[in-house]
Design a protein around this motif. Sequence first.
Motif, PDB file in Angstrom:
ATOM      1  N   ASP A   1     -75.533  79.301  84.924  1.00  0.00           N
ATOM      2  CA  ASP A   1     -76.160  80.072  86.005  1.00  0.00           C
ATOM      3  C   ASP A   1     -77.215  79.255  86.746  1.00  0.00           C
ATOM      4  O   ASP A   1     -78.315  79.727  87.036  1.00  0.00           O
ATOM      5  CB  ASP A   1     -76.766  81.358  85.440  1.00  0.00           C
ATOM      6  CG  ASP A   1     -75.698  82.313  84.936  1.00  0.00           C
ATOM      7  OD1 ASP A   1     -74.582  82.296  85.493  1.00  0.00           O
ATOM      8  OD2 ASP A   1     -75.964  83.074  83.977  1.00  0.00           O
TER       9      ASP A   1
ATOM     10  N   ARG B   1     -70.962  79.934  85.388  1.00  0.00           N
ATOM     11  CA  ARG B   1     -71.692  80.852  86.255  1.00  0.00           C
ATOM     12  C   ARG B   1     -71.024  82.218  86.240  1.00  0.00           C
ATOM     13  O   ARG B   1     -69.837  82.329  86.497  1.00  0.00           O
ATOM     14  CB  ARG B   1     -71.750  80.309  87.684  1.00  0.00           C
ATOM     15  CG  ARG B   1     -72.738  81.021  88.601  1.00  0.00           C
ATOM     16  CD  ARG B   1     -72.714  80.422  89.993  1.00  0.00           C
ATOM     17  NE  ARG B   1     -73.149  79.045  90.019  1.00  0.00           N
ATOM     18  CZ  ARG B   1     -74.419  78.664  90.116  1.00  0.00           C
ATOM     19  NH1 ARG B   1     -75.370  79.582  90.173  1.00  0.00           N
ATOM     20  NH2 ARG B   1     -74.743  77.385  90.153  1.00  0.00           N
ATOM     21  N   SER B   2     -71.805  83.229  85.881  1.00  0.00           N
ATOM     22  CA  SER B   2     -71.311  84.617  85.871  1.00  0.00           C
ATOM     23  C   SER B   2     -70.033  84.769  85.066  1.00  0.00           C
ATOM     24  O   SER B   2     -69.105  85.486  85.456  1.00  0.00           O
ATOM     25  CB  SER B   2     -71.094  85.105  87.316  1.00  0.00           C
ATOM     26  OG  SER B   2     -72.298  85.017  88.053  1.00  0.00           O
TER      27      SER B   2
ATOM     28  N   ASP C   1     -67.678  82.603  84.564  1.00  0.00           N
ATOM     29  CA  ASP C   1     -66.597  81.700  84.959  1.00  0.00           C
ATOM     30  C   ASP C   1     -66.990  80.257  84.651  1.00  0.00           C
ATOM     31  O   ASP C   1     -68.169  79.895  84.701  1.00  0.00           O
ATOM     32  CB  ASP C   1     -66.298  81.831  86.451  1.00  0.00           C
ATOM     33  CG  ASP C   1     -65.733  83.202  86.800  1.00  0.00           C
ATOM     34  OD1 ASP C   1     -65.006  83.756  85.972  1.00  0.00           O
ATOM     35  OD2 ASP C   1     -66.045  83.706  87.902  1.00  0.00           O
TER      36      ASP C   1
END
Length: 389
Positions: free
Chosen positions: A225, A250-251, A253
């Motif tokens: 992130d 990130r998030s 993924d």
Amino acid sequence: MDAATARLLTSRDGIALVDALPPYDERLSLGIGESMRAQGVEPTLVAAALTQSRLRTAARAKFGDFAGGMLLTQDGLEQATRLEVAARHAARFRDAGLGSVADLTSGIGADAMAFAALGIDVTAIERDEATALLADHNLRHWDHARVVHADSMEIAARLEVDALFADPARRTARGRRHDPKDYSPALDDVLALRATHPALGVKVGPAIPHDAVPADAEAEWVSVDGAVVEAALWHGPLASAPGHAALVLRSGDAHRLTGSTAQAEPGNLGEYLYEPDGAVIRAGLVAEVAARIGGHLVDPTIAYLTTDAAVETPFARGYRVLDTVPLKAKAIAAALRARGVGTVDIKKRGVDITPEQLRPQLKLKGDERLTVILTRVAGRRLALLAHPL
């Protein structure tokens, strides 16, 4: 924490006490402590239990719900690999067909837990007795995980395991250190274990110099992130291929980048500016991102890229450049005032002014919000007024 306190904490009564505490609230901790002591709980155990309550709350950012059943130390929590990254470490060993591993610097056991969860036989070695006791508690659910209290560097070469993993300490009373020679154990000593165990993974600080990376290693920098959390050196069957890689999480993924570590070419500022992810910058893969988005550097010494068209990439954050002004507070304030900007996010790279210095000088009023990027463009100190994509 000393070993005697760790034994108290890991006793049946100690675990029950910690597990019974409500979610940590500093405002209530004094009263809770007084209540426990009034009930006859040993003061040392009261202090240790309250510390565990605080650390478990902090650990949720790294371990999620697993934190609620763990025992921790402050240093161990700070150095421990976060759950989603530890799971990726363990997956490398599993995918390479390695059925047993020795974690040479187990700490509180975060990586060892991930190995065990994927069915890998793990020997977690920890030289601090108190920390070893806590790690033993954290690994209690897996029969194929064991904790050994020993100096791993004295026994590592003789271990009958398929692979080794190490996360040398990089913190002392003087603060975090970046020289691999100052790791504990020293990085060179850990890397020498390739002679007996070619399958070796080593977690290192993300600021590791590129010239400290062995030629036969796959070096991977990892961000979660937007924050760079580690680098790791993978050898033998654990390495996909020698070279540098950036893993951007990130998030939920995952995006992985490999390629050339050559220097990207500079050019004129276009309509869009891209800030490469920190893992990309640390890995030296800015030129690879530039090639993928059809961009170039805004300055030979600055890791900002620019293009004339908007593109989507997981490896950089994009901004549409609305205006450029000299890097002077009055000029920036006037340009923002003309746009009715009352809120700004300030970023900087390659200039000596800080957001804390600049912000109070802007005296902003208005309803709009923009990003102000303080940097150098072709050698000129400029402020870019930009809107995030």
